[in-house]
Design a protein around this motif. Structure first.
Motif, mmCIF file in Angstrom:
data_model
loop_
_atom_site.group_PDB
_atom_site.id
_atom_site.type_symbol
_atom_site.label_atom_id
_atom_site.label_comp_id
_atom_site.label_asym_id
_atom_site.label_seq_id
_atom_site.Cartn_x
_atom_site.Cartn_y
_atom_site.Cartn_z
ATOM 1 N N TYR A 1 0.863 -1.152 -0.073
ATOM 2 C CA TYR A 1 0.101 -0.164 -0.131
ATOM 3 C C TYR A 1 0.765 1.291 -0.089
ATOM 4 O O TYR A 1 1.891 1.324 0.809
ATOM 5 C CB TYR A 1 -0.893 -0.036 1.144
ATOM 6 N N GLN B 1 -1.528 -1.126 -4.135
ATOM 7 C CA GLN B 1 -2.857 -0.267 -4.078
ATOM 8 C C GLN B 1 -2.025 1.225 -3.716
ATOM 9 O O GLN B 1 -1.184 1.293 -2.766
ATOM 10 C CB GLN B 1 -3.382 -0.590 -2.708
ATOM 11 N N ARG C 1 -2.591 5.385 -3.123
ATOM 12 C CA ARG C 1 -3.756 6.087 -2.726
ATOM 13 C C ARG C 1 -3.391 7.489 -3.095
ATOM 14 O O ARG C 1 -1.933 7.941 -2.868
ATOM 15 C CB ARG C 1 -3.798 6.074 -1.121
ATOM 16 N N ASP D 1 -9.647 9.807 -6.485
ATOM 17 C CA ASP D 1 -10.524 9.672 -5.441
ATOM 18 C C ASP D 1 -10.268 10.330 -4.260
ATOM 19 O O ASP D 1 -9.987 9.629 -3.154
ATOM 20 C CB ASP D 1 -10.799 8.250 -5.138
ATOM 21 N N THR E 1 -6.081 12.699 0.813
ATOM 22 C CA THR E 1 -6.058 11.368 1.205
ATOM 23 C C THR E 1 -4.904 10.748 1.093
ATOM 24 O O THR E 1 -4.895 9.433 1.349
ATOM 25 C CB THR E 1 -7.222 10.931 0.446
ATOM 26 N N TYR F 1 -7.339 3.115 2.652
ATOM 27 C CA TYR F 1 -8.615 3.209 2.197
ATOM 28 C C TYR F 1 -9.549 2.743 3.078
ATOM 29 O O TYR F 1 -10.856 3.089 3.131
ATOM 30 C CB TYR F 1 -8.682 2.247 1.000
ATOM 31 N N SER F 2 -9.356 1.913 4.184
ATOM 32 C CA SER F 2 -10.225 1.217 5.058
ATOM 33 C C SER F 2 -9.339 1.051 6.437
ATOM 34 O O SER F 2 -8.460 0.416 6.360
ATOM 35 C CB SER F 2 -10.827 0.032 4.406
ATOM 36 N N THR G 1 -9.546 -2.874 6.504
ATOM 37 C CA THR G 1 -8.567 -3.709 5.587
ATOM 38 C C THR G 1 -7.330 -3.000 5.148
ATOM 39 O O THR G 1 -6.534 -3.637 4.366
ATOM 40 C CB THR G 1 -9.387 -4.420 4.371
ATOM 41 N N VAL H 1 -6.757 -1.572 2.426
ATOM 42 C CA VAL H 1 -6.808 -1.388 1.040
ATOM 43 C C VAL H 1 -8.315 -1.175 0.578
ATOM 44 O O VAL H 1 -9.173 -1.542 1.752
ATOM 45 C CB VAL H 1 -6.291 -2.612 0.264
ATOM 46 N N SER H 2 -8.658 -1.178 -0.325
ATOM 47 C CA SER H 2 -10.118 -0.785 -0.865
ATOM 48 C C SER H 2 -10.810 -2.120 -1.111
ATOM 49 O O SER H 2 -10.095 -3.184 -1.025
ATOM 50 C CB SER H 2 -10.007 -0.240 -2.146
ATOM 51 N N ALA H 3 -11.962 -2.187 -0.977
ATOM 52 C CA ALA H 3 -12.807 -3.341 -1.030
ATOM 53 C C ALA H 3 -12.546 -3.876 -2.307
ATOM 54 O O ALA H 3 -12.530 -5.194 -2.205
ATOM 55 C CB ALA H 3 -14.298 -2.980 -0.812
ATOM 56 N N LYS I 1 -10.008 -4.048 -3.990
ATOM 57 C CA LYS I 1 -8.523 -4.765 -4.223
ATOM 58 C C LYS I 1 -8.517 -6.020 -3.302
ATOM 59 O O LYS I 1 -7.986 -6.974 -3.376
ATOM 60 C CB LYS I 1 -7.590 -3.717 -3.439
#
Length: 142
Positions: free
Chosen positions: A38, A70, A72, A76, A81, A86-87, A90, A92-94, A96
């Motif tokens: 990430y 991933q 960032r 987006d 950011t 992302y989360s 987790t 990373v994003s959903a 990913k």
């Protein structure tokens, strides 16, 4: 103590699934692994960092069967950011997470290893989603 839950298709958990066995630090001999990194959009050399990470994991005896990055701040939300996950669940994003889970299942990888540090909650959540041990690079140091 709650029973470990394994994720089923559609995101529902299966009760009573056995927890995945985490290898001892520095011991990955014979394991197939998926790597995840990430990175902030500020990091221009992320591919070099991932190559070095893959080499370090291979030196511990594992075979890398998948790699995911991933980034960032590329879109987006832009600059504000860039350094935020992302989360918090987790990292990373959903999307990913779904990609990683699919490759992990197809390759039958024994573990998913994140370059980044993970919280205990993230490890627990990701272990359930991937149905295998989830480690961070910090876990590989004996």
């Amino acid at each position: 103590m709650k029973p470990h839950r394994r994720m089923r298709r559609g995101g529902r958990a299966e009760r009573g699934a056995r927890p995945a066995k985490v290898p001892p630090p520095g011991e990955l001999t014979g394991m197939d692994v998926v790597l995840v990194g990430y990175f902030s959009a500020k990091e221009r050399h992320y591919l070099v960092i991932m190559d070095e990470f893959a080499s370090a994991v291979a030196a511990l005896g594992a075979q890398v069967v998948g790699r995911f990055v991933q980034r960032r701040g590329v879109s987006d939300g832009g600059a504000r950011t860039m350094d935020a996950p992302y989360s918090s669940r987790t990292l990373v994003s959903a999307g990913k997470v779904e990609e990683i889970a699919l490759v992990r299942e197809r390759t039958r990888a024994d573990a998913v290893i994140f370059l980044n540090p993970l919280t205990a909650h993230q490890v627990e959540t990701l272990t359930g989603l991937f149905n295998c041990p989830v480690l961070s690079s910090q876990d590989l140091v004996p």
